[in-house]
Design a protein around this motif. Structure first.
Motif, PDB file in Angstrom:
ATOM      1  N   ASP A   1       3.339 -20.643  22.553  1.00 56.44           N
ATOM      2  CA  ASP A   1       3.209 -19.417  23.619  1.00 56.44           C
ATOM      3  C   ASP A   1       2.824 -18.326  22.832  1.00 56.44           C
ATOM      4  N   VAL A   2       2.076 -17.260  23.443  1.00 56.07           N
ATOM      5  CA  VAL A   2       1.474 -16.155  22.389  1.00 56.07           C
ATOM      6  C   VAL A   2       1.848 -14.898  23.109  1.00 56.07           C
ATOM      7  N   SER A   3       2.644 -14.092  22.158  1.00 56.89           N
ATOM      8  CA  SER A   3       2.649 -12.526  22.572  1.00 56.89           C
ATOM      9  C   SER A   3       1.994 -11.755  21.711  1.00 56.89           C
ATOM     10  N   VAL A   4       1.108 -10.843  22.158  1.00 57.20           N
ATOM     11  CA  VAL A   4       0.185  -9.870  21.390  1.00 57.20           C
ATOM     12  C   VAL A   4       0.601  -8.540  21.361  1.00 57.20           C
ATOM     13  N   LEU A   5       0.745  -8.020  20.056  1.00 63.10           N
ATOM     14  CA  LEU A   5       1.093  -6.601  19.893  1.00 63.10           C
ATOM     15  C   LEU A   5      -0.423  -5.754  20.098  1.00 63.10           C
ATOM     16  N   ASP A   6      -0.819  -5.327  21.103  1.00 64.35           N
ATOM     17  CA  ASP A   6      -2.319  -4.787  21.266  1.00 64.35           C
ATOM     18  C   ASP A   6      -2.329  -3.446  20.973  1.00 64.35           C
ATOM     19  N   GLU A   7      -1.285  -2.868  20.505  1.00 68.18           N
ATOM     20  CA  GLU A   7      -0.889  -1.244  20.454  1.00 68.18           C
ATOM     21  C   GLU A   7      -0.326  -0.899  19.298  1.00 68.18           C
ATOM     22  N   LEU A   8      -0.753   0.263  18.726  1.00 62.83           N
ATOM     23  CA  LEU A   8       0.051   0.605  17.442  1.00 62.83           C
ATOM     24  C   LEU A   8       0.930   1.526  17.833  1.00 62.83           C
ATOM     25  N   PRO A   9       2.018   1.665  17.105  1.00 66.36           N
ATOM     26  CA  PRO A   9       3.160   2.759  17.307  1.00 66.36           C
ATOM     27  C   PRO A   9       2.246   4.390  17.423  1.00 66.36           C
ATOM     28  N   PRO A  10       2.940   4.939  18.099  1.00 71.36           N
ATOM     29  CA  PRO A  10       2.162   6.280  18.471  1.00 71.36           C
ATOM     30  C   PRO A  10       2.180   7.258  17.105  1.00 71.36           C
ATOM     31  N   GLY A  11       1.207   8.321  17.117  1.00 68.88           N
ATOM     32  CA  GLY A  11       1.202   9.185  16.050  1.00 68.88           C
ATOM     33  C   GLY A  11       0.432   8.714  14.979  1.00 68.88           C
ATOM     34  N   ARG A  12      -0.364   7.600  14.999  1.00 67.95           N
ATOM     35  CA  ARG A  12      -1.273   7.306  13.867  1.00 67.95           C
ATOM     36  C   ARG A  12      -2.585   7.943  14.084  1.00 67.95           C
ATOM     37  N   THR A  13      -3.303   8.386  13.100  1.00 70.65           N
ATOM     38  CA  THR A  13      -4.579   8.673  13.020  1.00 70.65           C
ATOM     39  C   THR A  13      -5.513   7.514  12.308  1.00 70.65           C
ATOM     40  N   PRO A  14      -6.770   7.617  13.021  1.00 67.01           N
ATOM     41  CA  PRO A  14      -7.475   6.350  12.242  1.00 67.01           C
ATOM     42  C   PRO A  14      -7.746   6.685  11.185  1.00 67.01           C
ATOM     43  N   ILE A  15      -7.986   5.174  10.196  1.00 65.66           N
ATOM     44  CA  ILE A  15      -8.270   5.562   8.745  1.00 65.66           C
ATOM     45  C   ILE A  15      -9.981   5.483   8.585  1.00 65.66           C
ATOM     46  N   ALA A  16     -10.403   6.566   8.030  1.00 70.57           N
ATOM     47  CA  ALA A  16     -11.735   6.800   7.873  1.00 70.57           C
ATOM     48  C   ALA A  16     -11.997   5.799   6.561  1.00 70.57           C
ATOM     49  N   THR A  17     -13.000   5.081   6.797  1.00 70.69           N
ATOM     50  CA  THR A  17     -13.564   4.063   5.849  1.00 70.69           C
ATOM     51  C   THR A  17     -14.706   4.484   5.289  1.00 70.69           C
ATOM     52  N   ARG A  18     -15.000   4.282   3.784  1.00 65.86           N
ATOM     53  CA  ARG A  18     -16.569   4.494   3.400  1.00 65.86           C
ATOM     54  C   ARG A  18     -16.717   3.667   2.219  1.00 65.86           C
ATOM     55  N   VAL A  19     -18.044   3.010   2.079  1.00 71.83           N
ATOM     56  CA  VAL A  19     -18.321   2.179   1.220  1.00 71.83           C
ATOM     57  C   VAL A  19     -19.134   3.063   0.169  1.00 71.83           C
ATOM     58  N   TYR A  20     -18.404   3.001  -1.432  1.00 74.82           N
ATOM     59  CA  TYR A  20     -19.313   3.758  -2.321  1.00 74.82           C
ATOM     60  C   TYR A  20     -20.014   2.686  -3.386  1.00 74.82           C
ATOM     61  N   ARG A  21     -20.921   3.101  -3.786  1.00 76.11           N
ATOM     62  CA  ARG A  21     -21.550   2.286  -4.842  1.00 76.11           C
ATOM     63  C   ARG A  21     -21.039   2.926  -6.127  1.00 76.11           C
ATOM     64  N   ASP A  22     -21.026   2.138  -7.169  1.00 76.11           N
ATOM     65  CA  ASP A  22     -20.312   2.478  -8.454  1.00 76.11           C
ATOM     66  C   ASP A  22     -20.881   3.954  -8.934  1.00 76.11           C
ATOM     67  N   ALA A  23     -22.223   4.297  -8.580  1.00 76.36           N
ATOM     68  CA  ALA A  23     -22.510   5.389  -9.294  1.00 76.36           C
ATOM     69  C   ALA A  23     -21.835   6.641  -8.363  1.00 76.36           C
ATOM     70  N   GLN A  24     -21.409   6.499  -7.220  1.00 77.38           N
ATOM     71  CA  GLN A  24     -20.720   7.651  -6.451  1.00 77.38           C
ATOM     72  C   GLN A  24     -19.364   7.651  -6.768  1.00 77.38           C
ATOM     73  N   ARG A  25     -18.889   7.062  -7.669  1.00 79.29           N
ATOM     74  CA  ARG A  25     -17.598   6.803  -7.965  1.00 79.29           C
ATOM     75  C   ARG A  25     -16.680   8.189  -8.006  1.00 79.29           C
ATOM     76  N   ASP A  26     -17.402   9.282  -8.460  1.00 81.46           N
ATOM     77  CA  ASP A  26     -16.756  10.495  -8.885  1.00 81.46           C
ATOM     78  C   ASP A  26     -16.274  11.121  -7.251  1.00 81.46           C
ATOM     79  N   ARG A  27     -17.219  10.865  -6.398  1.00 78.65           N
ATOM     80  CA  ARG A  27     -16.856  11.518  -4.992  1.00 78.65           C
ATOM     81  C   ARG A  27     -15.766  10.826  -4.426  1.00 78.65           C
TER      82      ARG A  27
END
Ligand code: ADP
Ligand code: MG
Length: 897
Positions: A636-662
């Motif tokens: 049987d399945v239960s799903v937690l489809d909700e995060l605890p309150p007060g979370r802000t989303p995570i900003a994700t970015r891909v950098y290539r090696d040359a942009q390492r300093d940024r």
């Protein structure tokens, strides 16, 4: 061992990168096998490069690749047998220096010599080696769960190329029965009863697990080639298979350093030249290829032989009619290798592809009609499935379905649907029956009253989310029932599964039972222990105990005493919990985290430690629906489809090696704001020249000196002792270390809300789901968080494919979407990160694309068990037989309940 190589020197050269780590190991001693890193990708890369030179040793390369599968995550015992297998396979392909060959002998395999064909199984541990007689499924299921087998039950390759039954013995039995005048099952006719199969070919087929005509019938093509049309040399694209007709212009046998080589220049009708190459061949071939002979050939067209002419190595060759030149031979009875959609089978060493096709054709023509349908008639009709015989016939030699097969170039269309349906149906039937079995026998009926739930929830530091509440409600309801709970709690990283598990555990503890929480890694077990103790600060009466393999002997004995005596109420641990010395006083609830990471037997032996305890399986790896239905289809399945309150989303970015300093700038900014950061690396130590990966220690020092001076930096990796790791984690948790450099051991379970930035090195080396897990380590507090994915510098590391893949991470934080993308890209085995994931080995079905078939099969299987729980109705008798004979072994390999 026969060695029928393509271009031996080139092959040896291509495989030579494997010698370096092996040499290292032979110097260090096999006991130091843990030092090897990234062996699997290395072997894959090398094998890929070696393929063009393999000639008909391709199968050997396949097996070589197989030996390294799962290596990097395997425990030491398995690594050792895998190395031995790898060395053996390597020695079968090229000359191997003595010091390295010795590695295969050091690993004391009880059986003397492993035959080439059974080496696909040599990654198994010694006590499950199936070298002499590959005994059937019973071996797998009855293998004791000793330390070494725990995580390494035989990982068979696809059933198509590994024998799951002893063909020789079965064929012998059939032959004996025939002699005795019994009328045996025609499908069990030994292969050598087929015209054109003599003792030599019979033996070769047997060694591949093909002992009877049934084996031949069920050994389906891997793919198809459309050889209905042909091309001129000029038209033939490089890197693709083509069918080309022409005249032999010139033929030469060249002496090479090892043996001879046959070169044939073929001139097509437009005057284009194609070079045909054989690195090993029979004299009869030379006779057929006289100058002026009209032939048609099929094979991979490659570039770059002596001035750029197109070449074809080891093509299939067919003479054309001398007079009516143009027509391709098209009478399928005479030859199935041209003029049709041609099946391509897994190689059988010593049996040329065309010979095999002729044998398969005979088996299909003479015996396919004996294949009976075991699926109930109602199912076949409702789902409009072809009769099995017809599906098998068409799967081998597509006729009605030729266009579908030609387009897909692999099993597709109705023949595929019929056979995939049966596989999936059987698995679902197993799940349906198991589910019923679990529910029928009694377990523990906990009180789990509403008041208890209220009290427990109130004692937590925060109110539960709506999703957590309803999961706890569903769990409590299950726990109250006298039948054992069998529930899956699915929830994305950070959705708060631990709190739900704790509520369930406390309900069990209130009734005087113990609860176990089993985690896949020590780090995670330690982290769970910490979290639970923190959540239980107010409850001095509940004792949480940790049991892992790396506890010292005294500590372990102490912990086990507490568990046995009942003083430990909640017991957290790794698979050590399932080991023999760990006895529970009164186990009432078993919570299993990330169960797909465990060997199936581990879970089963944990189960045995209580009187049918309730089971809650948790997974933070969002699993695509198809996989979930197969892995967890009885839960049987239960799903937690909700995060605890007060979370802000995570900003994700891909950098290539040359942009390492940024990327570093961003980390610096967060550190300045008082936050903490993870730096995640794919490796712990650099292996000899293996790659340019940044070793954890070195990276920590580099960061400390060059990038973040004055910032305290901690380090965790998989090769520390539990104590060292714990200390490092604690320092980071307390904020004493501001940056934590880590290998993927922090993948799951680490919980430091003040950490707001994660920088992943060589992100392209991680699976998407793994990255998603990693990313879940940040964004645990209210502050905005960042995930910075750095890629490597080379083309492959920063090519369009890698970029495309990583872009998914930028675009979504929805674990399910990521999981679907990941499954599509990597297939179920890789996706789950282990071959020991409890997934059945499907020969035909492909979960990623066969979702609709799965859904139908599941509906039918569950409906069937509903209407005929013990499969006693006469119309289901054939199904019942087939299920027991053919499928039970596989199902119990898949799941042990
Ligand atoms: P998961 O195991 O599902 O990845 P955890 O159980 O580790 O997630 O919970 C993630 C974080 O959220 C933890 O810091 C935990 O303390 C916190 N948390 C869990 N439930 C709640 C809740 N209802 N309200 C606020 N915070 C919560
Ligand atoms: Mg968790």
């Amino acid at each position: 061992m026969t060695r029928g190589g393509g271009a031996p020197e080139a092959l040896a050269l291509a495989l030579s990168p494997l010698l370096q780590p092996l040499r290292l190991l032979s110097r260090a001693g096999l006991a130091r096998v843990a030092v090897l890193r990234e062996i699997e990708p290395l072997v894959q890369r090398v094998v890929e490069q070696a393929r063009p030179y393999a000639g008909d040793l391709e199968a050997g390369l396949d097996r070589l690749e197989e030996t390294a599968r799962g290596f990097d995550s395997a425990p030491e015992a398995r690594r050792r047998t895998a190395i031995a297998a790898l060395v053996r396979e390597l020695a079968g392909l090229v000359d191997v220096p003595e010091e390295i060959a010795a590695l295969a002998r050091d690993e004391s395999t009880p059986t003397s010599k492993t035959t080439p064909t059974s080496t696909s199984n040599t990654t198994a541990t010694p006590n499950s080696t199936r070298t002499s007689t590959p005994t059937s499924n019973s071996t797998r299921t009855s293998t004791p769960t000793s330390n070494s087998t725990r995580t390494s039950t035989p990982t068979s390759t696809s059933p198509r190329d590994s024998p799951s039954r002893p063909p020789a013995r079965r064929a012998a039995i059939a032959a004996a029965a025939q002699k005795a005048g019994l009328t045996p099952d025609p499908l069990l006719t030994p292969v050598d009863h087929l015209r054109g199969v003599g003792p030599a070919i019979r033996d070769k087929l047997r060694s591949k697990g093909l002992g009877t005509v049934q084996d031949l019938l069920l050994n389906l093509p891997r793919r198809y080639e459309d050889r209905r049309k042909r091309r001129t040399v000029a038209e033939a694209p490089l890197g693709e298979r083509s069918v080309i007709a022409g005249t032999v212009a010139w033929i030469d046998e060249v002496r090479a350093r090892r043996g001879r080589r046959l070169e044939v220049r073929l001139r097509d009708d437009e005057g284009g030249y194609l070079m045909l190459l054989w690195f090993h061949y029979r004299p009869s071939l030379v006779q057929r290829l006289r100058t002026g002979a009209r032939i048609v050939v099929s094979g991979d067209v490659r570039a770059g032989w002596r001035g750029g002419a197109k070449t074809m190595s080891h093509p299939d060759v067919e003479p054309l009619e001398p007079g009516g030149g143009d027509a391709l031979p098209s009478d399928p009875a005479s030859d199935d290798s041209f003029g049709r959609v041609v099946p391509v089978y897994a190689d059988v060493e010593g049996v040329p592809a065309r010979t095999y096709r002729r044998i398969a054709r005979r088996a299909v023509d003479e015996y396919a009609r004996h294949l009976a349908d075991v699926l109930p008639r109602g199912v076949l009709e409702r789902r409009e499935l072809w009769p099995l015989a017809e599906a098998v016939r068409e799967a081998h030699f597509p006729d009605r379905s030729a266009d579908v097969a030609a387009t897909a170039q692999r099993p597709a269309g109705e023949p595929h649907r019929r056979m995939a349906f049966e596989e999936l149906f059987m698995v679902q039937l197993g799940l349906a029956l198991r589910r019923r079995g679990v529910k029928v026998e009694p377990g523990i009926a906990f009180r789990a009253t509403e008041e208890s739930i209220e009290r427990i929830v109130k004692s937590l530091p925060w109110p539960l989310t709506r999703a957590q509440r309803s999961s706890v409600g569903a769990i409590a309801q299950d726990m109250r029932k006298p039948e054992p709970m069998n529930r899956l709690l699915q929830g994305d990283v950070g959705s708060g599964k631990t709190a739900v598990a704790l509520c369930a555990a406390l309900l069990a503890v209130e009734d005087g039972y113990q609860a176990a929480l089993m985690a896949p890694t020590e780090i995670l077990a330690e982290q769970h222990t910490r979290s639970l103790r923190r959540l239980l600060r107010e409850r001095r009466d509940v004792h949480v105990e940790l049991v892992t393999g790396s506890l010292g002997a005294r500590e372990r004995a102490h912990a086990e005493r507490l568990v046995r005596g009942g003083a430990a109420h909640i017991v957290v641990g790794t698979h050590a919990l399932a080991e023999e010395d760990t006895d529970f006083h009164k186990l009432g609830l078993a919570v299993i985290d990330e169960q797909h990471r465990f060997g199936v037997m581990t879970r089963a032996s944990l189960m045995k430690k209580g009187a049918r305890p309730d089971v809650l399986v948790m997974t933070a790896t969002p699993i695509p629906r198809t996989l979930a239905l197969t892995l967890y289809g009885d839960l049987d399945v239960s799903v937690l489809d909700e995060l605890p309150p007060g979370r802000t989303p995570i900003a994700t970015r891909v950098y290539r090696d040359a942009q390492r300093d940024r990327a570093y700038d961003l980390v610096r900014r967060e550190l300045k704001a008082g936050r903490q950061a993870y730096v995640v690396l794919p490796l712990v130590e650099e292996s000899e020249k293996l790659a340019d990966l940044k070793a954890a220690t070195k990276e920590r020092d580099r960061l400390a000196v060059e990038v973040f001076p004055d910032v305290p930096i901690g380090l965790v990796h998989g090769r520390q002792s539990a104590q060292e790791r714990n200390d490092a984690m604690d320092r980071f948790l307390r904020g004493e270390d501001r940056i934590l450099v880590a290998t993927t051991v922090i993948e799951v379970g680490v919980d430091v809300p003040n950490a707001t930035v994660m920088l992943v090195e060589h992100a392209e080396r991680f699976g998407l789901s793994q990255l998603h897990q990693l990313r879940g380590r940040v964004g645990r507090g209210a502050a905005k968080s960042h995930c910075l994915l750095l890629t490597g510098t080379s083309g492959a590391e920063w090519g369009p494919a890698a970029r495309e893949r990583l872009k998914v991470m930028e675009e979504t934080t929805d674990g399910f979407r990521i999981a679907e993308a990941d499954l599509e890209l990597r297939g179920p085995g890789e996706f789950l990160g282990t071959r020991q994931s409890g997934m059945p080995d499907f020969a035909v079905a492909e979960l990623a694309r066969d979702q609709a078939i799965l859904q139908e099969a599941r509906e039918e299987a569950f409906a069937l068990v509903e209407s005929d729980p013990d499969l006693r109705k006469p119309e289901n008798a054939a199904l019942r037989d087939a299920f027991q004979n053919r499928w039970r072994g596989r199902l119990s390999l898949a799941r042990v309940g």
